[in-house]
Write a protein that holds these residues in place. Sequence first.
Motif, PDB file in Angstrom:
ATOM      1  N   TYR A  82      59.335 -26.017 -42.174  1.00  0.00           N
ATOM      2  CA  TYR A  82      58.535 -25.382 -43.224  1.00  0.00           C
ATOM      3  C   TYR A  82      59.227 -25.474 -44.581  1.00  0.00           C
ATOM      4  N   SER A  83      60.541 -25.424 -44.603  1.00  0.00           N
ATOM      5  CA  SER A  83      61.269 -25.584 -45.867  1.00  0.00           C
ATOM      6  C   SER A  83      61.019 -26.957 -46.475  1.00  0.00           C
ATOM      7  N   SER A  84      60.966 -27.980 -45.635  1.00  0.00           N
ATOM      8  CA  SER A  84      60.697 -29.326 -46.153  1.00  0.00           C
ATOM      9  C   SER A  84      59.254 -29.456 -46.636  1.00  0.00           C
ATOM     10  N   GLN A  85      58.352 -28.711 -46.026  1.00  0.00           N
ATOM     11  CA  GLN A  85      56.949 -28.760 -46.440  1.00  0.00           C
ATOM     12  C   GLN A  85      56.730 -28.169 -47.827  1.00  0.00           C
ATOM     13  N   VAL A  86      57.579 -27.241 -48.236  1.00  0.00           N
ATOM     14  CA  VAL A  86      57.432 -26.632 -49.563  1.00  0.00           C
ATOM     15  C   VAL A  86      57.512 -27.712 -50.637  1.00  0.00           C
ATOM     16  N   THR A  87      58.554 -28.522 -50.596  1.00  0.00           N
ATOM     17  CA  THR A  87      58.737 -29.564 -51.608  1.00  0.00           C
ATOM     18  C   THR A  87      57.651 -30.618 -51.522  1.00  0.00           C
ATOM     19  N   THR A  88      57.304 -31.033 -50.317  1.00  0.00           N
ATOM     20  CA  THR A  88      56.285 -32.061 -50.150  1.00  0.00           C
ATOM     21  C   THR A  88      54.938 -31.598 -50.697  1.00  0.00           C
ATOM     22  N   ARG A  89      54.533 -30.415 -50.319  1.00  0.00           N
ATOM     23  CA  ARG A  89      53.238 -29.909 -50.789  1.00  0.00           C
ATOM     24  C   ARG A  89      53.248 -29.668 -52.288  1.00  0.00           C
ATOM     25  N   TRP A  90      54.369 -29.214 -52.813  1.00  0.00           N
ATOM     26  CA  TRP A  90      54.460 -28.963 -54.256  1.00  0.00           C
ATOM     27  C   TRP A  90      54.289 -30.261 -55.040  1.00  0.00           C
ATOM     28  N   ARG A  91      54.908 -31.350 -54.566  1.00  0.00           N
ATOM     29  CA  ARG A  91      54.803 -32.638 -55.259  1.00  0.00           C
ATOM     30  C   ARG A  91      53.371 -33.138 -55.355  1.00  0.00           C
ATOM     31  N   PHE A  92      52.576 -32.843 -54.352  1.00  0.00           N
ATOM     32  CA  PHE A  92      51.197 -33.323 -54.339  1.00  0.00           C
ATOM     33  C   PHE A  92      50.207 -32.311 -54.883  1.00  0.00           C
ATOM     34  N   GLY A  93      50.709 -31.284 -55.521  1.00  0.00           N
ATOM     35  CA  GLY A  93      49.841 -30.343 -56.208  1.00  0.00           C
ATOM     36  C   GLY A  93      49.218 -29.283 -55.329  1.00  0.00           C
ATOM     37  N   ASP A  94      49.656 -29.167 -54.093  1.00  0.00           N
ATOM     38  CA  ASP A  94      49.119 -28.155 -53.188  1.00  0.00           C
ATOM     39  C   ASP A  94      49.939 -26.873 -53.360  1.00  0.00           C
ATOM     40  N   VAL A  95      49.641 -26.125 -54.420  1.00  0.00           N
ATOM     41  CA  VAL A  95      50.420 -24.934 -54.763  1.00  0.00           C
ATOM     42  C   VAL A  95      50.266 -23.869 -53.684  1.00  0.00           C
ATOM     43  N   VAL A  96      49.044 -23.654 -53.223  1.00  0.00           N
ATOM     44  CA  VAL A  96      48.794 -22.630 -52.199  1.00  0.00           C
ATOM     45  C   VAL A  96      49.532 -22.999 -50.906  1.00  0.00           C
ATOM     46  N   GLY A  97      49.466 -24.263 -50.507  1.00  0.00           N
ATOM     47  CA  GLY A  97      50.154 -24.707 -49.298  1.00  0.00           C
ATOM     48  C   GLY A  97      51.663 -24.574 -49.418  1.00  0.00           C
ATOM     49  N   ALA A  98      52.211 -24.849 -50.612  1.00  0.00           N
ATOM     50  CA  ALA A  98      53.655 -24.711 -50.827  1.00  0.00           C
ATOM     51  C   ALA A  98      54.070 -23.255 -50.708  1.00  0.00           C
ATOM     52  N   LYS A  99      53.264 -22.349 -51.248  1.00  0.00           N
ATOM     53  CA  LYS A  99      53.583 -20.919 -51.150  1.00  0.00           C
ATOM     54  C   LYS A  99      53.512 -20.438 -49.708  1.00  0.00           C
ATOM     55  N   LYS A 100      52.509 -20.912 -48.965  1.00  0.00           N
ATOM     56  CA  LYS A 100      52.390 -20.519 -47.553  1.00  0.00           C
ATOM     57  C   LYS A 100      53.575 -21.046 -46.741  1.00  0.00           C
ATOM     58  N   ALA A 101      53.983 -22.292 -47.005  1.00  0.00           N
ATOM     59  CA  ALA A 101      55.115 -22.872 -46.279  1.00  0.00           C
ATOM     60  C   ALA A 101      56.401 -22.112 -46.604  1.00  0.00           C
ATOM     61  N   SER A 102      56.565 -21.709 -47.850  1.00  0.00           N
ATOM     62  CA  SER A 102      57.749 -20.946 -48.249  1.00  0.00           C
ATOM     63  C   SER A 102      57.777 -19.590 -47.539  1.00  0.00           C
ATOM     64  N   LYS A 103      56.641 -18.939 -47.505  1.00  0.00           N
ATOM     65  CA  LYS A 103      56.553 -17.633 -46.839  1.00  0.00           C
ATOM     66  C   LYS A 103      56.797 -17.782 -45.341  1.00  0.00           C
ATOM     67  N   SER A 104      56.236 -18.820 -44.733  1.00  0.00           N
ATOM     68  CA  SER A 104      56.444 -19.059 -43.298  1.00  0.00           C
ATOM     69  C   SER A 104      57.911 -19.320 -42.997  1.00  0.00           C
ATOM     70  N   ALA A 105      58.573 -20.108 -43.845  1.00  0.00           N
ATOM     71  CA  ALA A 105      59.989 -20.403 -43.645  1.00  0.00           C
ATOM     72  C   ALA A 105      60.814 -19.118 -43.705  1.00  0.00           C
ATOM     73  N   LEU A 106      60.510 -18.248 -44.666  1.00  0.00           N
ATOM     74  CA  LEU A 106      61.254 -16.994 -44.784  1.00  0.00           C
ATOM     75  C   LEU A 106      61.028 -16.097 -43.569  1.00  0.00           C
ATOM     76  N   ILE A 107      59.781 -15.956 -43.139  1.00  0.00           N
ATOM     77  CA  ILE A 107      59.477 -15.094 -41.990  1.00  0.00           C
ATOM     78  C   ILE A 107      60.158 -15.616 -40.726  1.00  0.00           C
ATOM     79  N   ILE A 108      60.091 -16.919 -40.493  1.00  0.00           N
ATOM     80  CA  ILE A 108      60.711 -17.495 -39.298  1.00  0.00           C
ATOM     81  C   ILE A 108      62.223 -17.350 -39.358  1.00  0.00           C
ATOM     82  N   ASN A 109      62.804 -17.493 -40.551  1.00  0.00           N
ATOM     83  CA  ASN A 109      64.248 -17.274 -40.696  1.00  0.00           C
ATOM     84  C   ASN A 109      64.628 -15.837 -40.352  1.00  0.00           C
ATOM     85  N   LEU A 110      63.858 -14.874 -40.844  1.00  0.00           N
ATOM     86  CA  LEU A 110      64.165 -13.465 -40.564  1.00  0.00           C
ATOM     87  C   LEU A 110      64.017 -13.144 -39.075  1.00  0.00           C
TER      88      LEU A 110
END
Length: 128
Positions: A82-110
Amino acid sequence: MGQPAMTAPGPSPGAGSGSTGPSGKGNYPPPTVPPVRQTPPPSAHGREETPTTEARPPTHWPLSIVVFVLFWFLFGAIAMYYSSQVTTRWRFGDVVGAKKASKSALIINLIGIGVGTLFWLLVIATGS
């Protein structure tokens, strides 16, 4: 004296049974075909990269690596995905998807930190 007349070259004398083309059908050279225009492929999923004015969400890479190494590798590996998806989605303009991937990465880490801490406490408590 005269100059020799210029003629189109024909098949060479030893070229076989008199065919004018490689297939023997007489259509040589082949008809002109327009050149194939190759364009660069569109970005992933057909979307072009679009710049945004928002700040990129955090990737949580360092936390994902710590969870992978010290706590619970399965949760760390999923969080790294999910951390890698943040950068990938951000590059292609998928702001909502990047935010969801970031949140998922944090939750799974916790969750990985919690499960890993409980596991290591149990290992230490049982003395094994």
